[in-house]
Design a protein around this motif. Sequence first.
Motif, PDB file in Angstrom:
ATOM      1  N   ARG A   3       0.850  -1.181   0.000  1.00 17.61           N
ATOM      2  CA  ARG A   3       0.000   0.000   0.000  1.00 17.61           C
ATOM      3  C   ARG A   3       0.893   1.241   0.000  1.00 17.61           C
ATOM      4  O   ARG A   3       1.187   1.809   1.050  1.00 17.61           O
ATOM      5  N   ASP A   5       2.008   4.922  -2.304  1.00 22.25           N
ATOM      6  CA  ASP A   5       1.690   5.899  -3.334  1.00 22.25           C
ATOM      7  C   ASP A   5       2.706   5.719  -4.465  1.00 22.25           C
ATOM      8  O   ASP A   5       3.912   5.704  -4.220  1.00 22.25           O
ATOM      9  N   ASP A   6       2.228   5.552  -5.718  1.00 21.59           N
ATOM     10  CA  ASP A   6       3.122   5.310  -6.843  1.00 21.59           C
ATOM     11  C   ASP A   6       3.996   6.515  -7.177  1.00 21.59           C
ATOM     12  O   ASP A   6       5.061   6.354  -7.771  1.00 21.59           O
ATOM     13  N   LEU A  33      -5.645   5.782  -0.418  1.00 23.00           N
ATOM     14  CA  LEU A  33      -5.215   5.489  -1.787  1.00 23.00           C
ATOM     15  C   LEU A  33      -6.399   5.451  -2.743  1.00 23.00           C
ATOM     16  O   LEU A  33      -7.451   4.911  -2.425  1.00 23.00           O
ATOM     17  N   GLN A  34      -6.188   6.007  -3.915  1.00 28.19           N
ATOM     18  CA  GLN A  34      -7.182   6.015  -4.980  1.00 28.19           C
ATOM     19  C   GLN A  34      -6.514   5.481  -6.247  1.00 28.19           C
ATOM     20  O   GLN A  34      -5.367   5.826  -6.524  1.00 28.19           O
ATOM     21  N   LYS A  35      -7.215   4.662  -7.000  1.00 24.17           N
ATOM     22  CA  LYS A  35      -6.694   4.160  -8.269  1.00 24.17           C
ATOM     23  C   LYS A  35      -7.265   5.030  -9.381  1.00 24.17           C
ATOM     24  O   LYS A  35      -8.475   5.075  -9.583  1.00 24.17           O
ATOM     25  N   ARG A  36      -6.395   5.736 -10.087  1.00 17.88           N
ATOM     26  CA  ARG A  36      -6.836   6.691 -11.108  1.00 17.88           C
ATOM     27  C   ARG A  36      -6.050   6.505 -12.398  1.00 17.88           C
ATOM     28  O   ARG A  36      -4.884   6.129 -12.381  1.00 17.88           O
ATOM     29  N   THR A  48      -2.285   4.161 -15.385  1.00 15.71           N
ATOM     30  CA  THR A  48      -3.047   3.905 -14.169  1.00 15.71           C
ATOM     31  C   THR A  48      -2.101   3.956 -12.983  1.00 15.71           C
ATOM     32  O   THR A  48      -1.097   3.240 -12.958  1.00 15.71           O
ATOM     33  N   ARG A  50      -1.791   4.380  -8.494  1.00 13.69           N
ATOM     34  CA  ARG A  50      -2.408   4.397  -7.169  1.00 13.69           C
ATOM     35  C   ARG A  50      -1.808   5.573  -6.420  1.00 13.69           C
ATOM     36  O   ARG A  50      -0.623   5.568  -6.084  1.00 13.69           O
ATOM     37  N   THR A  52      -2.406   8.910  -3.417  1.00 16.55           N
ATOM     38  CA  THR A  52      -3.166   9.363  -2.262  1.00 16.55           C
ATOM     39  C   THR A  52      -4.017  10.564  -2.660  1.00 16.55           C
ATOM     40  O   THR A  52      -3.821  11.167  -3.718  1.00 16.55           O
TER      41      THR A  52
END
Length: 81
Positions: A3, A5-6, A33-36, A48, A50, A52
């Motif tokens: 978990r 942040d990319d 975390l949000q997948k966007r 794509t 991941r 925050t």
Amino acid sequence: MSRRDDITGKKALNGYRSSKANNKTKHRFNLNLQKRRFYVPEEDKWVTLRVTAKTLRTINKKGISAVLKDAKKKGTLLKKV
């Protein structure tokens, strides 16, 4: 998959919850975390990530290209873009 942040590389923190009687229990503070999906115009592709909620606000303010460039310069980018 961890978990994290990319873009910033931030991860969850550990701590304790304290009851009224001051008993301590271990607790993990996870990230929001949000997948966007983001469109990167320089590379002409969708990516794509991941991220925050805080990083998402930074992307909305500066733009995805500037944020990715800063992350590559700092060396915190976890996903190849």
